[in-house]
Motif scaffolding. Structure first.
Motif, PDB file in Angstrom:
ATOM      1  N   UNK A  35      67.353  53.169  70.504  1.00  0.00           N
ATOM      2  CA  UNK A  35      68.165  52.382  70.889  1.00  0.00           C
ATOM      3  C   UNK A  35      67.778  51.239  71.623  1.00  0.00           C
ATOM      4  N   UNK A  36      68.245  49.969  71.269  1.00  0.00           N
ATOM      5  CA  UNK A  36      67.869  48.793  71.968  1.00  0.00           C
ATOM      6  C   UNK A  36      69.049  48.447  72.994  1.00  0.00           C
ATOM      7  N   UNK A  37      68.800  48.212  74.058  1.00  0.00           N
ATOM      8  CA  UNK A  37      70.069  47.749  75.005  1.00  0.00           C
ATOM      9  C   UNK A  37      69.777  46.314  75.370  1.00  0.00           C
ATOM     10  N   UNK A  38      70.814  45.461  75.120  1.00  0.00           N
ATOM     11  CA  UNK A  38      70.506  44.093  75.347  1.00  0.00           C
ATOM     12  C   UNK A  38      71.796  43.714  76.394  1.00  0.00           C
ATOM     13  N   UNK A  39      71.300  42.894  77.414  1.00  0.00           N
ATOM     14  CA  UNK A  39      72.256  42.421  78.373  1.00  0.00           C
ATOM     15  C   UNK A  39      72.332  43.594  79.590  1.00  0.00           C
ATOM     16  N   UNK A  61      86.709  47.685  90.551  1.00  0.00           N
ATOM     17  CA  UNK A  61      85.594  46.785  90.412  1.00  0.00           C
ATOM     18  C   UNK A  61      84.928  47.068  89.302  1.00  0.00           C
ATOM     19  N   UNK A  62      83.717  46.271  88.952  1.00  0.00           N
ATOM     20  CA  UNK A  62      82.609  46.568  88.006  1.00  0.00           C
ATOM     21  C   UNK A  62      81.453  45.871  88.339  1.00  0.00           C
ATOM     22  N   UNK A  63      80.373  46.213  88.105  1.00  0.00           N
ATOM     23  CA  UNK A  63      79.205  45.839  88.181  1.00  0.00           C
ATOM     24  C   UNK A  63      78.366  45.598  87.047  1.00  0.00           C
ATOM     25  N   UNK A  64      77.834  44.484  86.836  1.00  0.00           N
ATOM     26  CA  UNK A  64      76.994  44.049  85.546  1.00  0.00           C
ATOM     27  C   UNK A  64      75.665  43.930  86.242  1.00  0.00           C
ATOM     28  N   UNK A  65      74.815  44.732  85.834  1.00  0.00           N
ATOM     29  CA  UNK A  65      73.301  44.785  86.478  1.00  0.00           C
ATOM     30  C   UNK A  65      72.335  44.329  85.347  1.00  0.00           C
ATOM     31  N   UNK A  66      71.154  43.308  85.703  1.00  0.00           N
ATOM     32  CA  UNK A  66      70.397  43.156  84.579  1.00  0.00           C
ATOM     33  C   UNK A  66      68.928  43.614  85.779  1.00  0.00           C
ATOM     34  N   UNK A  67      68.088  44.421  84.858  1.00  0.00           N
ATOM     35  CA  UNK A  67      66.823  44.876  85.446  1.00  0.00           C
ATOM     36  C   UNK A  67      66.119  43.428  85.569  1.00  0.00           C
ATOM     37  N   UNK A  68      65.074  43.616  86.526  1.00  0.00           N
ATOM     38  CA  UNK A  68      64.058  42.410  86.440  1.00  0.00           C
ATOM     39  C   UNK A  68      62.794  42.919  86.114  1.00  0.00           C
ATOM     40  N   UNK A  69      62.543  42.595  85.176  1.00  0.00           N
ATOM     41  CA  UNK A  69      61.176  43.145  84.523  1.00  0.00           C
ATOM     42  C   UNK A  69      60.802  44.511  84.707  1.00  0.00           C
ATOM     43  N   UNK A  72      61.574  47.732  90.267  1.00  0.00           N
ATOM     44  CA  UNK A  72      62.572  48.561  90.609  1.00  0.00           C
ATOM     45  C   UNK A  72      63.928  47.653  91.358  1.00  0.00           C
ATOM     46  N   UNK A  73      63.810  46.485  90.796  1.00  0.00           N
ATOM     47  CA  UNK A  73      64.825  45.421  91.276  1.00  0.00           C
ATOM     48  C   UNK A  73      65.775  44.907  89.824  1.00  0.00           C
ATOM     49  N   UNK A  74      66.756  44.730  90.566  1.00  0.00           N
ATOM     50  CA  UNK A  74      67.956  44.344  89.485  1.00  0.00           C
ATOM     51  C   UNK A  74      68.799  43.102  90.029  1.00  0.00           C
ATOM     52  N   UNK A  75      69.346  42.192  89.352  1.00  0.00           N
ATOM     53  CA  UNK A  75      70.183  41.351  89.499  1.00  0.00           C
ATOM     54  C   UNK A  75      71.638  41.775  89.161  1.00  0.00           C
ATOM     55  N   UNK A  76      72.551  41.871  90.007  1.00  0.00           N
ATOM     56  CA  UNK A  76      73.950  42.181  89.734  1.00  0.00           C
ATOM     57  C   UNK A  76      75.101  41.361  90.255  1.00  0.00           C
ATOM     58  N   UNK A  77      75.957  41.427  89.474  1.00  0.00           N
ATOM     59  CA  UNK A  77      77.410  40.489  89.746  1.00  0.00           C
ATOM     60  C   UNK A  77      78.335  41.670  89.721  1.00  0.00           C
TER      61      UNK A  77
END
Length: 189
Positions: A35-39, A61-69, A72-77
């Motif tokens: 399984x490939x997860x995109x986004x 609320x909702x959280x949209x999290x993108x891993x950074x490489x 153990x960091x991520x960018x979230x909206x």
């Protein structure tokens, strides 16, 4: 209140559609499928919150999290909607008021590594823009009041992912001097 419920419903439907659109299957070397997860990783949250001089509030609320490489960091909206009642006080039955907050923040998230455990604690902090509307309705004609503002707010908090789907989270939001602490439970499909 009907508009808030409709907004929450639409948010949940859009989030579920985004999650399904993210998932795809790909054949690897013609033998195995993976399984490939995109986004972003999406989490849907709800709960209660305290606020300065208000009753408990209801939060969605909702959280949209993108891993950074591979870090153990991520960018979230974090989009959020919250509604607070005003304390009853000595004018109970005469004055009714509420505070509505609608906005979104952007933050960095740090996931703590936990060897051999399916649970992942994390912390985050960032900034956001928040619209707030303060309303007072009363039986006294000259006491009715409505005001709204859009302000920059600070957010910080932490949580834990229990297994792969369940999320518990606490946040502190400071929006132009109004401080609220949402306590949330969520699901990460």
């Amino acid at each position: 209140m009907k508009k808030i419920i409709a907004l929450i419903g639409v948010s949940l439907l859009v989030s579920a559609s985004v999650v399904e659109a993210q998932r795809s299957r790909q054949t690897v070397a013609g033998i195995a499928q993976q399984e490939i997860s995109q986004g972003p990783k999406v989490t849907i949250l709800g709960g209660i919150a305290t606020g300065d001089n208000t009753d408990f509030g209801i939060v969605a609320a909702a959280t949209f999290t993108w891993p950074i490489s591979d870090l153990p960091l991520g960018f979230r909206v974090d989009p959020i909607v919250a509604r607070y009642g005003l304390g009853d006080g000595y004018l109970a039955g005469v004055v009714d008021g509420n505070l509505l907050i609608l906005g979104a923040g952007a933050a960095l998230q740090y996931d703590f590594e936990t060897a051999g455990s399916a649970n992942t604690p994390y912390i985050f902090g960032g900034l956001g823009f928040y619209y707030s509307r303060f309303s007072i309705d009363s039986n006294i004609p000259t006491v009715d009041f409505n005001d709204s503002n859009t302000d920059v707010g600070l957010s910080a908090g932490g949580g834990i992912r229990l297994g792969s789907n369940l999320v518990l989270e606490a946040r502190v939001l400071d929006i132009n001097g109004f401080t609220t602490i949402p306590i949330l439970i969520g699901w990460r499909p």
